[in-house]
Design an enzyme around this catalytic site. Structure first.
Site, PDB file in Angstrom:
ATOM      1  N   SER A 144     -30.276 -57.709   4.615  1.00  0.00           N
ATOM      2  CA  SER A 144     -30.311 -57.996   6.056  1.00  0.00           C
ATOM      3  C   SER A 144     -31.322 -57.064   6.683  1.00  0.00           C
ATOM      4  O   SER A 144     -31.341 -55.881   6.361  1.00  0.00           O
ATOM      5  CB  SER A 144     -28.936 -57.744   6.680  1.00  0.00           C
ATOM      6  OG  SER A 144     -29.056 -57.708   8.085  1.00  0.00           O
ATOM      7  N   ARG A 185     -26.994 -70.625   5.859  1.00  0.00           N
ATOM      8  CA  ARG A 185     -25.765 -70.216   6.528  1.00  0.00           C
ATOM      9  C   ARG A 185     -24.850 -71.431   6.349  1.00  0.00           C
ATOM     10  O   ARG A 185     -25.030 -72.450   7.006  1.00  0.00           O
ATOM     11  CB  ARG A 185     -26.021 -69.909   8.001  1.00  0.00           C
ATOM     12  CG  ARG A 185     -27.049 -68.781   8.240  1.00  0.00           C
ATOM     13  CD  ARG A 185     -26.947 -68.271   9.678  1.00  0.00           C
ATOM     14  NE  ARG A 185     -28.086 -67.465  10.097  1.00  0.00           N
ATOM     15  CZ  ARG A 185     -28.217 -66.149   9.858  1.00  0.00           C
ATOM     16  NH1 ARG A 185     -27.282 -65.506   9.194  1.00  0.00           N
ATOM     17  NH2 ARG A 185     -29.270 -65.489  10.292  1.00  0.00           N
ATOM     18  N   ASP A 229     -31.172 -56.054   9.571  1.00  0.00           N
ATOM     19  CA  ASP A 229     -30.546 -55.379  10.718  1.00  0.00           C
ATOM     20  C   ASP A 229     -30.085 -53.946  10.440  1.00  0.00           C
ATOM     21  O   ASP A 229     -29.874 -53.180  11.364  1.00  0.00           O
ATOM     22  CB  ASP A 229     -29.338 -56.191  11.204  1.00  0.00           C
ATOM     23  CG  ASP A 229     -29.725 -57.591  11.657  1.00  0.00           C
ATOM     24  OD1 ASP A 229     -30.906 -57.816  11.953  1.00  0.00           O
ATOM     25  OD2 ASP A 229     -28.832 -58.459  11.717  1.00  0.00           O
ATOM     26  N   HIS A 256     -39.060 -64.224  14.398  1.00  0.00           N
ATOM     27  CA  HIS A 256     -38.930 -64.255  12.933  1.00  0.00           C
ATOM     28  C   HIS A 256     -40.115 -63.678  12.173  1.00  0.00           C
ATOM     29  O   HIS A 256     -40.041 -63.531  10.952  1.00  0.00           O
ATOM     30  CB  HIS A 256     -38.605 -65.679  12.468  1.00  0.00           C
ATOM     31  CG  HIS A 256     -37.196 -66.074  12.823  1.00  0.00           C
ATOM     32  ND1 HIS A 256     -36.831 -66.410  14.103  1.00  0.00           N
ATOM     33  CD2 HIS A 256     -36.066 -66.131  12.078  1.00  0.00           C
ATOM     34  CE1 HIS A 256     -35.536 -66.679  14.129  1.00  0.00           C
ATOM     35  NE2 HIS A 256     -35.046 -66.517  12.921  1.00  0.00           N
ATOM     36  N   VAL A 257     -41.183 -63.341  12.898  1.00  0.00           N
ATOM     37  CA  VAL A 257     -42.294 -62.614  12.261  1.00  0.00           C
ATOM     38  C   VAL A 257     -41.738 -61.332  11.615  1.00  0.00           C
ATOM     39  O   VAL A 257     -42.198 -60.889  10.566  1.00  0.00           O
ATOM     40  CB  VAL A 257     -43.352 -62.261  13.335  1.00  0.00           C
ATOM     41  CG1 VAL A 257     -44.264 -61.153  12.875  1.00  0.00           C
ATOM     42  CG2 VAL A 257     -44.154 -63.498  13.700  1.00  0.00           C
ATOM     43  N   GLY A 265     -21.463 -61.278   6.855  1.00  0.00           N
ATOM     44  CA  GLY A 265     -20.776 -62.572   6.873  1.00  0.00           C
ATOM     45  C   GLY A 265     -20.684 -63.166   5.474  1.00  0.00           C
ATOM     46  O   GLY A 265     -19.610 -63.597   5.031  1.00  0.00           O
ATOM     47  N   SER A 266     -21.798 -63.135   4.757  1.00  0.00           N
ATOM     48  CA  SER A 266     -21.835 -63.703   3.403  1.00  0.00           C
ATOM     49  C   SER A 266     -20.949 -62.911   2.456  1.00  0.00           C
ATOM     50  O   SER A 266     -20.281 -63.480   1.583  1.00  0.00           O
ATOM     51  CB  SER A 266     -23.252 -63.681   2.854  1.00  0.00           C
ATOM     52  OG  SER A 266     -24.121 -64.292   3.756  1.00  0.00           O
TER      53      SER A 266
END
Ligand code: F6P
Length: 364
Positions: free
Chosen positions: A150, A74, A152, A284-285, A106-107
């Site tokens: 992502s 990031r 998400d 983060h798993v 964002g990227s």
């Protein structure tokens, strides 16, 4: 010679490697050179050894690995015009004016800003003698294609983002594991899952894992959610269920905007319902580990389409997502703008609008 740069940016996601592999191999097959830009946009800003040619063999065996083998970041420098100008300089010095960027909204937003500024940065770099007029003439514009990486699944215009399916598998396995220990002790568990502003992972894992209740940002409950949850959970227990499992999306809140945390839910279960309750925050798993078959083939498919786009597409920059299991191109600018609008709609309580705009109909 034509050179395509490929980079991964923002949070890593399983399947990013399959996308990188597809870009490298589709590029080589099309007769062009592909350069890896390592450590995300930071690598473009730092230049030198961070921008290297990638061969067919370089991407052998990477598809089955989690994360991104070319690294990600990031990158704060990339959010400044100076940082982006340095990135342009390094790309030009490497002869790259076509990019496939694999990252989140964002990227991809940053990518579009860079593309927009490219001609101005080129002019400035020529004026300062950092690149030659011939460099400028050879690379007047930047051609970009975005792939959404992502876990998400929060991007407008694509049914799935790279990594979501793998994360969903991981979460479902975790819920399965929790379910067995929960049932043994007749306990209640609250499982917090990732997803930022998007409840896709929470809702889908709640369904796939047979959970009792879920909290997601897109369907915030009224302030009296305690009673509703208690009623639903008691009904299940009375019907013979030996455990209760509640999935909480990390971005969950009530209708007044008060966050609903896993611990707040646990307290309700323990203090108001008298349950023996525990919290598991998967963290983060969910993001690591081997990509699912879907993420491997989907990322491969869109990776190939992205190479076609930067080589032959004669239109504004596109994001290549999927619709009905086929590659689906949409304007990068629109996709990013609409994705921001969804987050704003959720923040301002316009939930129906947010869901309609997101385009995949997981909450009906
Ligand atoms: O966007 C992916 C994601 O894993 C989100 O689900 C989560 O909110 C965020 O990244 C965590 O970010 P970081 O890895 O920087 O802590």
């Amino acid at each position: 010679s034509v050179r395509i740069g490929v980079l991964t940016s923002g949070g890593d996601a399983p399947g990013m490697n399959a996308a990188v592999r597809a870009v490298v191999r589709a590029g080589i097959t099309a007769g062009v050179e592909v350069y890896g830009i390592y450590e995300g946009w930071q690598g473009a800003v730092d230049g030198g050894r961070f921008i290297r040619p990638m061969s067919w063999e370089d991407v052998s065996g990477i598809m089955i690995q989690g994360g991104t083998v070319i690294g990600t970041a990031r990158c704060a420098a990339f959010r400044t015009p100076e940082g982006r100008r340095t990135a342009v300089l390094n790309l030009i010095l490497a002869g790259i004016d076509r990019l496939v960027v694999i990252g989140g909204d964002g990227s991809l937003t940053g990518t579009d800003v860079l593309r927009d500024e490219w001609p101005d940065h080129i002019d400035a770099l020529v004026a300062w003698g950092q690149i030659t007029a011939q460099d400028a003439a050879e690379h007047p514009t930047l051609r970009v294609a975005g792939l959404v990486g992502s876990i998400d699944n929060d991007m407008v215009g694509t049914d799935m983002t790279i990594g979501t399916d793998s994360a969903l598998h991981r979460i479902t396995e975790a819920i399965d594991a929790i379910a067995s220990t929960a049932a043994s002790h007749q306990r209640s568990f609250v499982v917090e899952v990732m997803g930022r502003h998007c409840g896709y992972l929470a809702l889908m894992s709640a369904i796939a894992g047979g959970a009792d209740y879920a909290f997601i940002p897109e369907r915030p409950p009224a302030a009296d959610w305690h009673e509703h949850m208690a009623t639903v959970l008691r009904r299940a227990r009375n019907a013979g269920r030996r455990s209760s499992i509640v999935v909480v999306a990390e971005g969950a809140a009530d209708r007044e905007g008060n966050p609903i945390t896993a611990d707040a839910v646990r307290k309700v279960l323990a203090d108001e319902m008298g349950e023996d309750a525990r919290v598991t925050i998967l963290g983060h798993v969910q993001r690591g580990g081997v990509p699912s078959a879907y993420d491997r083939w989907m990322a491969s498919m869109v990776g190939c389409a992205a190479v076609d786009e930067v080589l032959y597409g004669d239109r504004e920059p596109q994001v290549i997502g999927v619709r009905a299991n086929r590659p689906h191109a949409m304007s990068l600018l629109e996709a990013v703008k609409d994705t921001k609008a969804v987050a704003t709609s959720i923040a301002e309580g316009r939930y129906e609008e947010a869901m309609a705009a997101r385009g995949h109909s997981f909450v009906q």
